[in-house]
Scaffold this active site. Structure first.
Site, PDB file in Angstrom:
ATOM      1  N   GLY A  15       0.878  -1.505   0.069  1.00  0.00           N
ATOM      2  CA  GLY A  15       0.059  -0.142  -0.169  1.00  0.00           C
ATOM      3  C   GLY A  15       0.974   1.130   0.095  1.00  0.00           C
ATOM      4  N   CYS A 133      -2.684  11.137  10.549  1.00  0.00           N
ATOM      5  CA  CYS A 133      -1.749  12.115   9.927  1.00  0.00           C
ATOM      6  C   CYS A 133      -2.080  13.601  10.176  1.00  0.00           C
ATOM      7  CB  CYS A 133      -1.680  11.977   8.526  1.00  0.00           C
ATOM      8  SG  CYS A 133      -3.448  11.882   7.757  1.00  0.00           S
ATOM      9  N   ARG A 239     -11.182  17.247   2.087  1.00  0.00           N
ATOM     10  CA  ARG A 239     -10.161  16.634   0.862  1.00  0.00           C
ATOM     11  C   ARG A 239     -10.089  17.715  -0.066  1.00  0.00           C
ATOM     12  NH1 ARG A 239      -7.257  12.678   2.357  1.00  0.00           N
ATOM     13  NH2 ARG A 239      -9.440  11.422   2.870  1.00  0.00           N
ATOM     14  N   HIS A 246      -0.457  17.252   3.408  1.00  0.00           N
ATOM     15  CA  HIS A 246      -1.595  17.834   3.930  1.00  0.00           C
ATOM     16  C   HIS A 246      -1.267  19.288   4.682  1.00  0.00           C
ATOM     17  CE1 HIS A 246      -3.637  14.076   3.801  1.00  0.00           C
ATOM     18  NE2 HIS A 246      -3.683  13.688   4.953  1.00  0.00           N
ATOM     19  N   ASN A 319       1.776  13.929   4.553  1.00  0.00           N
ATOM     20  CA  ASN A 319       0.902  12.832   5.127  1.00  0.00           C
ATOM     21  C   ASN A 319       1.456  11.488   5.234  1.00  0.00           C
ATOM     22  OD1 ASN A 319       0.235  13.609   2.396  1.00  0.00           O
ATOM     23  ND2 ASN A 319      -1.276  11.670   2.518  1.00  0.00           N
TER      24      ASN A 319
HETATM   25  P1  NAP Z   1      -3.812   1.525   0.459  1.00  0.00           P
HETATM   26  O1  NAP Z   1      -2.596   1.904  -0.298  1.00  0.00           O
HETATM   27  O2  NAP Z   1      -5.090   0.925  -0.025  1.00  0.00           O
HETATM   28  O3  NAP Z   1      -3.196  -0.067   0.979  1.00  0.00           O
HETATM   29  C1  NAP Z   1      -3.642  -1.035   1.865  1.00  0.00           C
HETATM   30  C2  NAP Z   1      -2.573  -2.347   2.035  1.00  0.00           C
HETATM   31  O4  NAP Z   1      -3.466  -3.089   2.818  1.00  0.00           O
HETATM   32  C3  NAP Z   1      -2.224  -2.966   0.785  1.00  0.00           C
HETATM   33  O5  NAP Z   1      -1.055  -3.473   1.203  1.00  0.00           O
HETATM   34  C4  NAP Z   1      -3.368  -4.329   1.053  1.00  0.00           C
HETATM   35  O6  NAP Z   1      -2.726  -5.350   0.509  1.00  0.00           O
HETATM   36  C5  NAP Z   1      -3.268  -4.412   2.634  1.00  0.00           C
HETATM   37  N1  NAP Z   1      -4.468  -5.186   2.994  1.00  0.00           N
HETATM   38  C6  NAP Z   1      -5.802  -4.704   2.744  1.00  0.00           C
HETATM   39  N2  NAP Z   1      -6.646  -5.687   3.064  1.00  0.00           N
HETATM   40  C7  NAP Z   1      -5.641  -6.573   3.884  1.00  0.00           C
HETATM   41  C8  NAP Z   1      -5.969  -8.016   4.285  1.00  0.00           C
HETATM   42  N3  NAP Z   1      -7.326  -8.462   4.584  1.00  0.00           N
HETATM   43  N4  NAP Z   1      -4.870  -8.585   4.904  1.00  0.00           N
HETATM   44  C9  NAP Z   1      -3.506  -8.168   4.720  1.00  0.00           C
HETATM   45  N5  NAP Z   1      -3.456  -6.933   3.900  1.00  0.00           N
HETATM   46  C10 NAP Z   1      -4.329  -6.254   3.653  1.00  0.00           C
HETATM   47  O7  NAP Z   1      -3.642   2.032   1.797  1.00  0.00           O
HETATM   48  P2  NAP Z   1      -2.807   2.969   2.613  1.00  0.00           P
HETATM   49  O8  NAP Z   1      -3.073   4.168   2.334  1.00  0.00           O
HETATM   50  O9  NAP Z   1      -1.413   2.323   2.650  1.00  0.00           O
HETATM   51  O10 NAP Z   1      -3.386   2.914   4.080  1.00  0.00           O
HETATM   52  C11 NAP Z   1      -3.549   1.680   4.843  1.00  0.00           C
HETATM   53  C12 NAP Z   1      -3.795   1.922   6.176  1.00  0.00           C
HETATM   54  O11 NAP Z   1      -3.115   2.587   6.797  1.00  0.00           O
HETATM   55  C13 NAP Z   1      -5.291   2.428   6.225  1.00  0.00           C
HETATM   56  O12 NAP Z   1      -6.390   1.703   6.283  1.00  0.00           O
HETATM   57  C14 NAP Z   1      -5.095   3.138   7.851  1.00  0.00           C
HETATM   58  O13 NAP Z   1      -5.698   2.439   8.602  1.00  0.00           O
HETATM   59  C15 NAP Z   1      -3.747   3.343   7.670  1.00  0.00           C
HETATM   60  N6  NAP Z   1      -3.227   4.821   7.371  1.00  0.00           N
HETATM   61  C16 NAP Z   1      -3.086   5.730   8.539  1.00  0.00           C
HETATM   62  C17 NAP Z   1      -2.810   6.808   8.043  1.00  0.00           C
HETATM   63  C18 NAP Z   1      -2.371   8.037   9.251  1.00  0.00           C
HETATM   64  O14 NAP Z   1      -3.096   8.954   9.283  1.00  0.00           O
HETATM   65  N7  NAP Z   1      -1.453   7.636  10.196  1.00  0.00           N
HETATM   66  C19 NAP Z   1      -2.591   7.655   6.976  1.00  0.00           C
HETATM   67  C20 NAP Z   1      -3.234   6.713   5.950  1.00  0.00           C
HETATM   68  C21 NAP Z   1      -3.427   5.343   6.174  1.00  0.00           C
HETATM   69  P3  NAP Z   1      -3.072  -5.586  -1.168  1.00  0.00           P
HETATM   70  O15 NAP Z   1      -2.144  -4.913  -1.906  1.00  0.00           O
HETATM   71  O16 NAP Z   1      -2.706  -7.059  -1.173  1.00  0.00           O
HETATM   72  O17 NAP Z   1      -4.600  -5.457  -1.301  1.00  0.00           O
HETATM   73  O1  3JN Z   2      -7.754  10.390   5.035  1.00  0.00           O
HETATM   74  C1  3JN Z   2      -6.521  10.695   5.190  1.00  0.00           C
HETATM   75  O2  3JN Z   2      -5.888  11.802   4.896  1.00  0.00           O
HETATM   76  C2  3JN Z   2      -6.025  10.060   6.327  1.00  0.00           C
HETATM   77  C3  3JN Z   2      -6.606   8.598   6.481  1.00  0.00           C
HETATM   78  C4  3JN Z   2      -6.536   8.009   7.472  1.00  0.00           C
HETATM   79  C5  3JN Z   2      -7.036   6.667   7.471  1.00  0.00           C
HETATM   80  C6  3JN Z   2      -7.499   6.168   6.265  1.00  0.00           C
HETATM   81  C7  3JN Z   2      -8.237   4.821   6.302  1.00  0.00           C
HETATM   82  C8  3JN Z   2      -8.565   4.402   7.610  1.00  0.00           C
HETATM   83  C9  3JN Z   2      -7.166   6.072   8.467  1.00  0.00           C
HETATM   84  C10 3JN Z   2      -6.757   6.712  10.119  1.00  0.00           C
HETATM   85  O3  3JN Z   2      -5.491   6.637  10.101  1.00  0.00           O
HETATM   86  O4  3JN Z   2      -7.485   7.244  10.892  1.00  0.00           O
HETATM   87  C11 3JN Z   2      -8.029   4.851   8.745  1.00  0.00           C
HETATM   88  C12 3JN Z   2      -8.334   4.226   9.995  1.00  0.00           C
HETATM   89  O5  3JN Z   2      -9.550   4.505  10.656  1.00  0.00           O
HETATM   90  O6  3JN Z   2      -7.667   3.127  10.211  1.00  0.00           O
END
Ligand code: NAP
Ligand code: 3JN
Length: 340
Positions: A15, A133, A239, A246, A319
């Site tokens: 991801g 973030c 957004r 961000h 972000n």
């Molecule tokens: P993304 O680009 O859509 O990537 C999602 C990742 O999760 C991919 O590697 C995907 O694998 C994997 N995944 C999804 N379902 C899965 C499962 N059932 N088992 C194993 N792996 C699975 O999303 P992203 O932007 O990287 O964000 C991922 C997560 O990070 C978000 O859902 C959120 O909880 C967190 N996040 C946090 C922040 C923050 O503010 N700190 C910001 C952004 C995201 P595949 O490629 O195989 O589908």
């Molecule tokens: O939208 C953004 O700019 C940050 C997104 C964070 C996010 C996206 C999907 C699921 C989160 C998060 O980190 O709060 C989640 C989540 O609730 O895990």
């Protein structure tokens, strides 16, 4: 850092955040003994590079964490809820990027520039949570002011890049923009409205109180990280059609008076902050400058002339880096150095 090296797993490695975590481990020269790249069954067999090696992505299963010291999770809340306790019970420490564990009283919620001491509580559940973030960049900028003169209330509006929603949203902004400038029909899959040439005051789901979940994360997480349940935070999260970085317009009411020039002097020396504030030369934080680096940029610092103790500012950060991957790797560095 000690000489010790660690077995690492990255869950969600394919991801947007997971990819950046792998990059950060390399860039920051984290002492990696071995690295396991985990994702869903859809990605099995894909190859990702780490320090020149092409590594195969493996499916995340209950067996994935045997022998792993630190697992960096960014595979969504549901995956974290299920697999973090399994990983912790096999003896590894989880640093989780989702919201699944952030408000759990037995899980520390950490921004290294603000509350690194909280990492010690990882022992309670074997899990450390990485904040949202938008919260991270705000508390990095505000904590030095809070320490100096106290903060009563924060009013924040965010300008969030599409990369916060993941890889599909980056593609959606690109595809819609290309379609529109070529006078073609566009598709809309990720957001409820067109994001190209538009701003959506809607991030995460709406709650019964009329706020979005993202807005409530900013209140609850700020209070937990700053260890102060009296701080008022009211947020509007938006957004915007930007790929990476961000920005936030932030207004604070402090407990004691502080001048704008004293805020600038404080932030000039603050950890993780870059003061970018030279209005005579049109210099202020831009999302395009914040993207690709790890500092939280702060500028447009000025007195709020409508109240006695008010300050306004504009904050920008990457972000995916400081808002997610870099913050998680910084936590891993402290964990490795002080606790493991
Ligand atoms: P993304 O680009 O859509 O990537 C999602 C990742 O999760 C991919 O590697 C995907 O694998 C994997 N995944 C999804 N379902 C899965 C499962 N059932 N088992 C194993 N792996 C699975 O999303 P992203 O932007 O990287 O964000 C991922 C997560 O990070 C978000 O859902 C959120 O909880 C967190 N996040 C946090 C922040 C923050 O503010 N700190 C910001 C952004 C995201 P595949 O490629 O195989 O589908
Ligand atoms: O939208 C953004 O700019 C940050 C997104 C964070 C996010 C996206 C999907 C699921 C989160 C998060 O980190 O709060 C989640 C989540 O609730 O895990």
């Amino acid at each position: 850092m000690s000489e010790k090296k660690f077995n690492i797993a990255v869950a969600g490695a394919t991801g947007a955040v997971g990819n950046q975590m792998i990059e950060c481990l390399k860039e920051r020269n984290f002492p990696v003994k071995s690295i396991k790249l985990l994702a869903s069954s859809r990605s099995v067999g894909r190859k990702l590079r780490f320090k020149g090696d092409a590594l195969s992505v493996e499916e995340l299963t209950e067996e994935s964490f045997k022998g792993v010291d630190i697992a960096l999770f960014s595979a969504g809340g549901g995956t974290s809820l299920k697999f973090s306790p399994i990983a912790a019970s096999s003896g590894c420490v989880v640093i989780d990027n989702s919201s699944a564990w952030r408000m759990d009283a037995d899980v520390p919620l950490v921004v290294p520039e603000v509350n690194p001491h909280a990492i010690a509580d990882y022992k309670k559940k074997g899990i450390i949570a990485n904040p949202n973030c938008s919260t991270i960049q705000m508390v990095v900028a505000l904590n030095p002011i809070r320490k100096k003169c106290g903060i009563k209330r924060i009013v924040v509006s965010t300008y969030q890049a599409v990369s916060g929603t993941g890889k599909k949203a980056i593609d959606e902004l690109f595809d819609q923009t290309r379609a529109m400038i070529n006078f073609l029909d566009y598709k809309k899959n990720v957001y409820p409205h067109r994001i190209a040439f538009n701003c959506l005051p809607h991030i995460d789901v709406f709650l019964d109180n009329g706020y979005t979940k993202e807005e409530m994360k900013m209140l609850n997480e700020t209070r937990k990280i700053m260890e102060d349940n009296t701080i008022g935070v009211t947020a509007t999260t938006v957004r915007v059609p930007v790929f990476f970085g961000h920005a936030e317009s932030v207004n604070i009411e402090t407990q004691e008076y502080i001048s704008a020039s004293d805020v600038k002097a404080l932030l000039e020396k603050a950890p993780g902050v870059k003061l970018v504030d030279d209005i005579k030369n049109n210099i202020y934080p831009l999302q395009t400058d914040a993207a690709g680096q790890d500092l939280t940029m702060v500028g447009r610092i000025r007195q709020d002339e409508s109240i006695p103790n008010g300050i306004n500012m504009w904050i920008a950060a990457d972000n995916i880096r400081k808002g997610a991957a870099t913050n998680a790797v910084q936590i891993a560095e402290i964990l490795a150095d002080k606790y493991l």
